[in-house]
Enzyme design. Structure first.
Site, PDB file in Angstrom:
ATOM      1  CE  LYS A  18      -2.753   2.644   3.169  1.00  0.00           C
ATOM      2  NZ  LYS A  18      -3.832   2.783   4.244  1.00  0.00           N
ATOM      3  CB  THR A  72      -9.541   4.757  13.288  1.00  0.00           C
ATOM      4  OG1 THR A  72      -8.345   5.106  12.655  1.00  0.00           O
ATOM      5  CG2 THR A  72      -9.686   5.558  14.623  1.00  0.00           C
TER       6      THR A  72
END
Lengths: 65, 259
Positions: free
Chosen positions: B100, B210
């Protein structure tokens, strides 16, 4: 000999990268090594000699997104 | 309905949930949340080992490698050069050639630097990586990354960790419409309704950390997010109705007239 490991000077009794790994108790752990800018696979550790003031980076994987 | 698989590079996935491994309260909760999410792709970061305390704090000690596809990120990189260096380090682990690309030049917003991201993507594609760049929700940039050989493109919904949801659904819709590779919404999602909206817009998958890890109950939230992704995907495939300005009776207006 004096090596620079993760940005810090370290006095180590080591001939190869594998010795460095063993010194820090990292054998068998998912560790990646960069030595003087070259990334080494685990298979190369035992055959890669260290030299004075070599810049070594020892990295691993931590939580992230 | 035939199985709805997601193809990225040479891998086929049945889960459309990519989950991050940061911020969980402890390894047990993390493991249970990952299980509840059904995710097959896990993201994590590459960092220097703390040589003062090398007892294993690596994320990998808690996971079974063969169960997952690992997607290391280049977080912390501020230039293409730094990102390429981190990617090469990650690949040398032998765990994965997926990467990524995440390059942030602004510490306050952590928004991706599009120019450096494109440069890093070009380099890493040439080196044989399966590259998934994190990028702003700009349709033209997303197209450029696809043309550079990205295996999937990952526009952000909102800045990392904000939970603001999809700030620009119009852009995301355009990105999906124009894409020939999977589009994965990465960053900024906060709730199940956000992920469902993303999936309804036609994105192929979502990447979250998150909103699961910092939920009061991460395991419950992981499962809820999984269900939201599945619901949104099924709704997208099923086709929503057109919006109309005025009412239309579902039982037929004429039938109510008594003469």
């Amino acid at each position: 000999m004096e090596l620079v490991i993760n940005g810090k000077k370290q006095e180590l009794d080591a001939e190869t990268i594998q010795d460095v790994i063993n010194h820090f108790g990292l054998a068998g752990k998912p560790v990646v090594v960069e030595a003087d800018g070259s990334v080494l696979t685990a298979a190369q550790w035992a055959d890669t000699s260290v030299r004075p003031h070599m810049q070594i980076e020892l990295v691993h994987f931590v939580g992230g997104g | 309905m035939k199985q709805d698989l997601l193809r990225i590079g040479n891998r086929e996935l049945s889960s459309r949930f990519f989950i991050g491994t940061g911020l969980f309260p402890n390894p047990y909760v993390q493991k249970e949340a990952i299980k509840a999410s059904g995710a097959q792709v896990l993201t994590f970061a590459v960092r220097r080992i703390n040589l003062e305390a090398t007892e294993d704090d690596s994320i990998l000690q808690h996971l079974q490698h063969e169960e997952y596809i690992y997607l290391p990120n280049t977080s912390g990189a501020r230039t293409a050069e730094e990102a390429v260096r981190i990617a090469r380090l990650a690949r040398a682990s032998g765990l994965s050639d997926w990467i990524k690309v995440e390059i942030s030049a602004n510490e306050r917003t952590l928004l991706p630097d599009p120019i450096e991201t494109l440069k890093a993507t070009e380099t890493l594609v040439k080196e044989g990586f399966t590259v998934l760049p994190y990028i702003t929700d700009d349709p033209i940039m997303c197209k450029r990354l696809e043309e550079a050989g990205a295996a999937a493109v990952m526009p952000g919904a909102a800045p990392i960790g904000t939970g603001l949801g999809i700030l620009n659904p119009y852009h995301l819709g355009l990105i999906v419409e124009d894409a020939n590779v999977p589009i994965i919404v990465d960053a900024g999602l906060g709730s199940v309704s956000d992920v469902t909206q993303a999936m309804e817009l036609g994105v192929s998958a979502v990447l979250m950390n998150t909103p699961v890890a910092k939920a009061r109950n991460p395991v419950g939230m992981a499962q809820a997010m999984r269900m939201g992704i599945e619901a949104g995907r099924l709704a997208y495939l099923s086709g929503r109705i057109e919006k109309k300005r005025y009412a239309s009776a579902s039982s037929g207006y004429e039938a109510f007239k008594l003469n």
